[in-house]
Scaffold this active site. Structure first.
Site, PDB file in Angstrom:
ATOM      1  N   GLU A   1      20.202 -15.476  -2.903  1.00 38.75           N
ATOM      2  CA  GLU A   1      20.956 -15.081  -4.104  1.00 38.75           C
ATOM      3  C   GLU A   1      21.626 -13.862  -4.027  1.00 38.75           C
ATOM      4  O   GLU A   1      21.492 -13.154  -2.836  1.00 38.75           O
ATOM      5  CB  GLU A   1      19.948 -14.931  -5.217  1.00 38.75           C
TER       6      GLU A   1
ATOM      7  N   ARG B   1      11.092 -10.923 -14.125  1.00 38.49           N
ATOM      8  CA  ARG B   1      11.710 -10.298 -12.904  1.00 38.49           C
ATOM      9  C   ARG B   1      13.286 -10.409 -13.091  1.00 38.49           C
ATOM     10  O   ARG B   1      13.704 -11.123 -13.873  1.00 38.49           O
ATOM     11  CB  ARG B   1      11.420 -10.917 -11.693  1.00 38.49           C
TER      12      ARG B   1
ATOM     13  N   ASN C   1      17.045 -10.910 -12.237  1.00 39.30           N
ATOM     14  CA  ASN C   1      17.423 -12.184 -11.586  1.00 39.30           C
ATOM     15  C   ASN C   1      18.888 -12.131 -11.142  1.00 39.30           C
ATOM     16  O   ASN C   1      19.340 -12.554  -9.982  1.00 39.30           O
ATOM     17  CB  ASN C   1      17.436 -13.329 -12.509  1.00 39.30           C
TER      18      ASN C   1
ATOM     19  N   GLU D   1       8.911 -19.382 -14.917  1.00 38.32           N
ATOM     20  CA  GLU D   1      10.018 -20.250 -15.513  1.00 38.32           C
ATOM     21  C   GLU D   1       9.520 -21.102 -16.602  1.00 38.32           C
ATOM     22  O   GLU D   1       9.867 -22.324 -16.564  1.00 38.32           O
ATOM     23  CB  GLU D   1      10.660 -21.034 -14.329  1.00 38.32           C
TER      24      GLU D   1
ATOM     25  N   ASN E   1      21.358 -16.138 -15.858  1.00 38.40           N
ATOM     26  CA  ASN E   1      22.138 -16.002 -14.839  1.00 38.40           C
ATOM     27  C   ASN E   1      23.411 -15.135 -15.174  1.00 38.40           C
ATOM     28  O   ASN E   1      24.159 -15.451 -16.275  1.00 38.40           O
ATOM     29  CB  ASN E   1      22.289 -17.416 -14.155  1.00 38.40           C
TER      30      ASN E   1
ATOM     31  N   ASP F   1      23.753 -21.895 -12.046  1.00 40.41           N
ATOM     32  CA  ASP F   1      23.146 -21.007 -11.427  1.00 40.41           C
ATOM     33  C   ASP F   1      24.049 -19.787 -11.465  1.00 40.41           C
ATOM     34  O   ASP F   1      24.911 -19.596 -12.611  1.00 40.41           O
ATOM     35  CB  ASP F   1      22.770 -21.171  -9.800  1.00 40.41           C
TER      36      ASP F   1
END
Length: 296
Positions: free
Chosen positions: A18, A101, A103, A122, A150, A199
């Protein structure tokens, strides 16, 4: 002109690659492996990868105006020193949510850091979008909490903010007020679950939005009006985000992931988790460094 076919340029095999970042000052592509708890730096000219262990799950890495680097860890914002490999705590935006967390993140054209959180399991809609102003994390009240945030990403003029609700399959566009806060919103695009989960978002110099499709084996390019313009197919299922790099900012680097793939799928996708690259016609935008004490 259509984009070229993606090819693996770094066989890193990330569990959850990522946060790609092209840092022009050292002509290298930085990215993270969230679940592998690693920060990576890839030098395309030398074909070399250097890695550092992170103390907790890193979601992204971005430059700071003073020349440093900021990493979004599960425990909050940290200054990262590649010379020593140390991560110094800077700010913990959600100490009351230990199951969350950080992201994804971006820097607005004016230098303001925007970043999102998510439920690491999630399940719960505890993910929020924040902006760093006057050294403090301020929640963007106009953006509702979701399970997995995102982005965000900004239009080149900074007047539109894009937010991705990954599990909801929706991308929203917010008008940015004169004070820099998101205001009125519209549904920008909806992704059918059969096509994957939207994403990480990235905007190019023409104002078009690129979206990685986790489970969809592709990235998509949308016009500023939300029209699907192009789809670039990958030989792996989980494409997370792209960043534009190279001298002309026309090389798109894409992070991918092995997360969620079973043994048969991994055998069929030996390049899963690698760093990919492909060429595009419209260049990207230079990454702005973070102004930590942005007046907001």
């Amino acid at each position: 002109m259509a984009a070229t076919a993606p090819r693996s340029v770094c066989p890193v095999g990330a569990t959850l690659g990522e946060g790609p970042l092209w840092l022009a000052r050292d002509a290298a592509l930085w990215f993270v492996d969230i679940k592998g708890k690693r920060v990576h730096r890839f030098d395309p000219d030398q074909g070399m990868l250097k890695s550092w262990p992170a103390p907790s799950q890193p979601g992204w890495i971005l430059p700071i105006a003073d020349g440093g680097l900021m990493v979004g860890l599960q425990s909050g914002l940290h200054r990262f020193d590649p010379a020593t490999g140390t991560f110094d705590p800077h700010l913990a935006p959600e100490p009351h949510l230990p199951g969350n967390r950080l992201n994804d993140a971006t820097v607005a054209p004016d230098g303001q850091l925007w970043f999102g959180s998510m439920d690491d399991a999630e399940n719960a809609a505890t993910g929020r979008i924040y902006r760093l102003a006057r050294g403090q994390a301020q929640a963007a009240a106009a953006i509702d909490p979701v399970v997995i945030t995102n982005g965000p990403a900004f239009a080149p003029d900074g007047r539109t903010l894009y937010h991705v609700d990954t599990l909801g399959g929706r991308i929203h566009a917010f008008a940015v007020d004169d004070d820099g806060a998101p205001g009125a919103s519209r549904l920008f695009a909806t992704i059918d679950p059969a096509d994957g989960h939207p994403d990480g978002p990235t905007v190019d110099s023409e104002g078009c939005l690129w979206i990685g499709l986790f489970g969809g084996g592709a990235v998509r390019r949308y016009s500023p009006a939300g029209e699907l313009m192009e789809t670039v197919r990958f030989p792996v299922a989980n494409v997370t985000k792209i960043a534009f790099g190279g001298d002309d900012l026309r090389t798109a680097y894409a992070t991918t992931a092995r997360k969620g793939l079973d043994e048969c799928q991994l055998a069929a996708q030996p390049l899963a988790g690698d760093l990919f690259a492909f060429r595009v016609d419209a260049p990207g935008l230079p990454v702005q460094p973070i102004r930590i004490n942005h007046p907001g």
